[in-house]
Design a protein around this motif. Structure first.
Motif, PDB file in Angstrom:
ATOM      1  N   GLN A  11      64.147  54.206  32.628  1.00  0.00           N
ATOM      2  CA  GLN A  11      65.496  53.677  32.782  1.00  0.00           C
ATOM      3  C   GLN A  11      65.590  52.265  32.200  1.00  0.00           C
ATOM      4  OE1 GLN A  11      65.675  54.101  37.021  1.00  0.00           O
ATOM      5  NE2 GLN A  11      66.854  56.000  36.924  1.00  0.00           N
ATOM      6  N   ARG A  12      64.592  51.441  32.475  1.00  0.00           N
ATOM      7  CA  ARG A  12      64.570  50.075  31.956  1.00  0.00           C
ATOM      8  C   ARG A  12      64.535  50.086  30.429  1.00  0.00           C
ATOM      9  NH1 ARG A  12      64.221  45.298  33.829  1.00  0.00           N
ATOM     10  NH2 ARG A  12      63.931  46.035  35.936  1.00  0.00           N
ATOM     11  N   GLY A  30      69.810  62.617  29.368  1.00  0.00           N
ATOM     12  CA  GLY A  30      68.695  62.974  30.234  1.00  0.00           C
ATOM     13  C   GLY A  30      69.092  64.130  31.132  1.00  0.00           C
ATOM     14  N   THR A  31      68.133  64.636  31.846  1.00  0.00           N
ATOM     15  CA  THR A  31      68.380  65.759  32.746  1.00  0.00           C
ATOM     16  C   THR A  31      69.167  65.292  33.972  1.00  0.00           C
ATOM     17  OG1 THR A  31      66.293  65.369  33.877  1.00  0.00           O
ATOM     18  CG2 THR A  31      66.260  66.914  32.034  1.00  0.00           C
ATOM     19  N   THR A  39      71.426  53.881  35.431  1.00  0.00           N
ATOM     20  CA  THR A  39      71.024  53.083  34.277  1.00  0.00           C
ATOM     21  C   THR A  39      72.244  52.492  33.596  1.00  0.00           C
ATOM     22  OG1 THR A  39      69.066  54.452  33.951  1.00  0.00           O
ATOM     23  CG2 THR A  39      69.786  53.137  32.067  1.00  0.00           C
ATOM     24  N   MET A  40      73.272  53.315  33.395  1.00  0.00           N
ATOM     25  CA  MET A  40      74.468  52.828  32.715  1.00  0.00           C
ATOM     26  C   MET A  40      75.222  51.807  33.556  1.00  0.00           C
ATOM     27  SD  MET A  40      74.113  53.946  29.842  1.00  0.00           S
ATOM     28  CE  MET A  40      75.529  53.043  29.270  1.00  0.00           C
ATOM     29  N   ALA A  41      75.168  51.933  34.868  1.00  0.00           N
ATOM     30  CA  ALA A  41      75.786  50.924  35.727  1.00  0.00           C
ATOM     31  C   ALA A  41      75.082  49.585  35.515  1.00  0.00           C
ATOM     32  CB  ALA A  41      75.715  51.348  37.190  1.00  0.00           C
ATOM     33  N   SER A  42      73.769  49.619  35.377  1.00  0.00           N
ATOM     34  CA  SER A  42      72.999  48.403  35.128  1.00  0.00           C
ATOM     35  C   SER A  42      73.359  47.801  33.780  1.00  0.00           C
ATOM     36  CB  SER A  42      71.498  48.704  35.171  1.00  0.00           C
ATOM     37  OG  SER A  42      71.136  49.215  36.432  1.00  0.00           O
TER      38      SER A  42
END
Length: 75
Positions: A11-12, A30-31, A39-42
């Motif tokens: 994710q990073r 991704g699955t 991840t996208m929120a980050s």
């Protein structure tokens, strides 16, 4: 780039790639349950912290609504 410590390694890496990619659009796939929305929120928070407005895109209405909610994106 300030990212949460709770992102796992993949994710990073995806978040850093999205934040440093010189292209206008970055695709993250991704699955189910892989943490794409988290991840996208980050990524969204990192961009917003630097003065950008973030727009989310998805291939279907249900996915778009899920992304909007999970990533806390504006209407």
């Amino acid at each position: 780039i300030e990212l949460p410590d709770t992102l796992d390694k993949e994710q990073r890496e995806a978040a850093i790639a999205a934040c440093t990619d010189p292209n206008a659009v970055t695709v993250i796939e991704g699955t189910a349950g892989a943490g794409k929305s988290f991840t996208m929120a980050s990524v969204a928070r990192a961009y917003e912290a630097n003065g950008y407005r973030v727009e989310g895109l998805a291939t279907g209405w249900a996915q778009a609504m899920n992304l909007k909610e999970a990533a806390n994106l504006a209407d």
